[in-house]
Design a protein around this motif. Structure first.
Motif, PDB file in Angstrom:
ATOM      1  N   GLY A 297      66.893  13.354  43.757  1.00  0.00           N
ATOM      2  CA  GLY A 297      67.029  13.424  45.211  1.00  0.00           C
ATOM      3  C   GLY A 297      68.207  12.612  45.716  1.00  0.00           C
ATOM      4  O   GLY A 297      68.983  13.069  46.557  1.00  0.00           O
ATOM      5  N   ILE A 298      68.353  11.406  45.192  1.00  0.00           N
ATOM      6  CA  ILE A 298      69.483  10.556  45.589  1.00  0.00           C
ATOM      7  C   ILE A 298      70.800  11.201  45.184  1.00  0.00           C
ATOM      8  O   ILE A 298      71.765  11.199  45.952  1.00  0.00           O
ATOM      9  CB  ILE A 298      69.331   9.150  44.975  1.00  0.00           C
ATOM     10  N   ALA A 299      70.844  11.768  43.980  1.00  0.00           N
ATOM     11  CA  ALA A 299      72.067  12.430  43.513  1.00  0.00           C
ATOM     12  C   ALA A 299      72.429  13.610  44.412  1.00  0.00           C
ATOM     13  O   ALA A 299      73.607  13.811  44.739  1.00  0.00           O
ATOM     14  CB  ALA A 299      71.895  12.889  42.068  1.00  0.00           C
ATOM     15  N   LEU A 300      71.435  14.386  44.838  1.00  0.00           N
ATOM     16  CA  LEU A 300      71.704  15.527  45.719  1.00  0.00           C
ATOM     17  C   LEU A 300      72.227  15.074  47.077  1.00  0.00           C
ATOM     18  O   LEU A 300      73.142  15.681  47.638  1.00  0.00           O
ATOM     19  CB  LEU A 300      70.447  16.374  45.887  1.00  0.00           C
ATOM     20  N   VAL A 301      71.645  14.007  47.611  1.00  0.00           N
ATOM     21  CA  VAL A 301      72.108  13.486  48.902  1.00  0.00           C
ATOM     22  C   VAL A 301      73.551  12.999  48.783  1.00  0.00           C
ATOM     23  O   VAL A 301      74.389  13.306  49.637  1.00  0.00           O
ATOM     24  CB  VAL A 301      71.172  12.359  49.404  1.00  0.00           C
ATOM     25  N   LEU A 302      73.839  12.255  47.722  1.00  0.00           N
ATOM     26  CA  LEU A 302      75.201  11.773  47.528  1.00  0.00           C
ATOM     27  C   LEU A 302      76.185  12.930  47.373  1.00  0.00           C
ATOM     28  O   LEU A 302      77.282  12.907  47.944  1.00  0.00           O
ATOM     29  CB  LEU A 302      75.273  10.855  46.302  1.00  0.00           C
ATOM     30  N   PHE A 303      75.804  13.947  46.609  1.00  0.00           N
ATOM     31  CA  PHE A 303      76.669  15.110  46.434  1.00  0.00           C
ATOM     32  C   PHE A 303      76.934  15.788  47.778  1.00  0.00           C
ATOM     33  O   PHE A 303      78.070  16.148  48.090  1.00  0.00           O
ATOM     34  CB  PHE A 303      76.038  16.106  45.451  1.00  0.00           C
ATOM     35  N   PHE A 304      75.883  15.957  48.589  1.00  0.00           N
ATOM     36  CA  PHE A 304      76.023  16.605  49.888  1.00  0.00           C
ATOM     37  C   PHE A 304      76.954  15.803  50.793  1.00  0.00           C
ATOM     38  O   PHE A 304      77.816  16.359  51.480  1.00  0.00           O
ATOM     39  CB  PHE A 304      74.648  16.782  50.534  1.00  0.00           C
ATOM     40  N   VAL A 305      76.787  14.468  50.793  1.00  0.00           N
ATOM     41  CA  VAL A 305      77.622  13.608  51.640  1.00  0.00           C
ATOM     42  C   VAL A 305      79.077  13.659  51.180  1.00  0.00           C
ATOM     43  O   VAL A 305      79.997  13.714  52.005  1.00  0.00           O
ATOM     44  CB  VAL A 305      77.083  12.159  51.632  1.00  0.00           C
ATOM     45  N   ILE A 306      79.299  13.660  49.865  1.00  0.00           N
ATOM     46  CA  ILE A 306      80.670  13.670  49.349  1.00  0.00           C
ATOM     47  C   ILE A 306      81.310  15.047  49.519  1.00  0.00           C
ATOM     48  O   ILE A 306      82.476  15.157  49.907  1.00  0.00           O
ATOM     49  CB  ILE A 306      80.677  13.234  47.867  1.00  0.00           C
ATOM     50  N   ALA A 307      80.554  16.111  49.252  1.00  0.00           N
ATOM     51  CA  ALA A 307      81.113  17.464  49.289  1.00  0.00           C
ATOM     52  C   ALA A 307      81.325  17.963  50.715  1.00  0.00           C
ATOM     53  O   ALA A 307      82.309  18.650  50.988  1.00  0.00           O
ATOM     54  CB  ALA A 307      80.203  18.426  48.531  1.00  0.00           C
ATOM     55  N   GLN A 308      80.397  17.639  51.626  1.00  0.00           N
ATOM     56  CA  GLN A 308      80.479  18.141  52.999  1.00  0.00           C
ATOM     57  C   GLN A 308      80.118  17.039  53.986  1.00  0.00           C
ATOM     58  O   GLN A 308      79.044  17.060  54.601  1.00  0.00           O
ATOM     59  CB  GLN A 308      79.550  19.330  53.180  1.00  0.00           C
ATOM     60  N   PRO A 309      80.989  16.064  54.163  1.00  0.00           N
ATOM     61  CA  PRO A 309      80.647  14.932  55.027  1.00  0.00           C
ATOM     62  C   PRO A 309      80.420  15.316  56.487  1.00  0.00           C
ATOM     63  O   PRO A 309      79.572  14.732  57.164  1.00  0.00           O
ATOM     64  CB  PRO A 309      81.842  13.989  54.877  1.00  0.00           C
ATOM     65  N   GLY A 310      81.133  16.319  56.965  1.00  0.00           N
ATOM     66  CA  GLY A 310      80.946  16.753  58.353  1.00  0.00           C
ATOM     67  C   GLY A 310      79.565  17.337  58.580  1.00  0.00           C
ATOM     68  O   GLY A 310      78.889  17.018  59.570  1.00  0.00           O
ATOM     69  N   HIS A 311      79.126  18.186  57.653  1.00  0.00           N
ATOM     70  CA  HIS A 311      77.789  18.772  57.764  1.00  0.00           C
ATOM     71  C   HIS A 311      76.707  17.700  57.599  1.00  0.00           C
ATOM     72  O   HIS A 311      75.682  17.737  58.284  1.00  0.00           O
ATOM     73  CB  HIS A 311      77.594  19.869  56.716  1.00  0.00           C
ATOM     74  N   ALA A 312      76.939  16.754  56.700  1.00  0.00           N
ATOM     75  CA  ALA A 312      75.971  15.678  56.483  1.00  0.00           C
ATOM     76  C   ALA A 312      75.834  14.829  57.744  1.00  0.00           C
ATOM     77  O   ALA A 312      74.726  14.470  58.147  1.00  0.00           O
ATOM     78  CB  ALA A 312      76.389  14.816  55.295  1.00  0.00           C
ATOM     79  N   ALA A 313      76.953  14.525  58.388  1.00  0.00           N
ATOM     80  CA  ALA A 313      76.910  13.743  59.626  1.00  0.00           C
ATOM     81  C   ALA A 313      76.181  14.507  60.722  1.00  0.00           C
ATOM     82  O   ALA A 313      75.407  13.931  61.491  1.00  0.00           O
ATOM     83  CB  ALA A 313      78.317  13.389  60.072  1.00  0.00           C
ATOM     84  N   GLY A 314      76.426  15.800  60.809  1.00  0.00           N
ATOM     85  CA  GLY A 314      75.731  16.615  61.804  1.00  0.00           C
ATOM     86  C   GLY A 314      74.238  16.655  61.566  1.00  0.00           C
ATOM     87  O   GLY A 314      73.442  16.589  62.507  1.00  0.00           O
ATOM     88  N   LEU A 315      73.851  16.740  60.295  1.00  0.00           N
ATOM     89  CA  LEU A 315      72.430  16.746  59.957  1.00  0.00           C
ATOM     90  C   LEU A 315      71.773  15.428  60.343  1.00  0.00           C
ATOM     91  O   LEU A 315      70.687  15.408  60.939  1.00  0.00           O
ATOM     92  CB  LEU A 315      72.249  17.013  58.459  1.00  0.00           C
ATOM     93  N   VAL A 316      72.427  14.327  60.036  1.00  0.00           N
ATOM     94  CA  VAL A 316      71.877  13.015  60.393  1.00  0.00           C
ATOM     95  C   VAL A 316      71.778  12.890  61.912  1.00  0.00           C
ATOM     96  O   VAL A 316      70.779  12.390  62.446  1.00  0.00           O
ATOM     97  CB  VAL A 316      72.735  11.882  59.801  1.00  0.00           C
ATOM     98  N   SER A 317      72.774  13.362  62.618  1.00  0.00           N
ATOM     99  CA  SER A 317      72.749  13.326  64.081  1.00  0.00           C
ATOM    100  C   SER A 317      71.587  14.149  64.630  1.00  0.00           C
ATOM    101  O   SER A 317      70.889  13.715  65.555  1.00  0.00           O
ATOM    102  CB  SER A 317      74.065  13.845  64.633  1.00  0.00           C
TER     103      SER A 317
END
Length: 61
Positions: free
Chosen positions: A19-39
């Motif tokens: 799970g941690i690896a997937l989150v890190l991959f998502f944040v590194i690969a698509q930081p804009g989408h990750a920020a939007g999701l957190v928002s």
């Protein structure tokens, strides 16, 4: 019996690491989408908290 418990603990640890690896991959690969999701999650939590506060204040009003 003890071996089954050990396997369950290892499976939980492995699932957590995956799970941690997937989150890190998502944040590194698509930081804009990750920020939007957190928002969106923060907005949902804020809205939920405001709804609960409104409910409680109406119950005791």
């Amino acid at each position: 019996m003890e071996e089954t418990g050990l396997i369950a603990v290892n499976a939980k640890k492995l699932a957590g690491l995956v799970g941690i690896a997937l989150v890190l991959f998502f944040v590194i690969a698509q930081p804009g989408h990750a920020a939007g999701l957190v928002s969106n999650i923060i907005d949902f939590l804020r809205s939920s908290a405001e709804s609960v506060i409104t409910f409680v204040s109406n119950v005791f009003h």
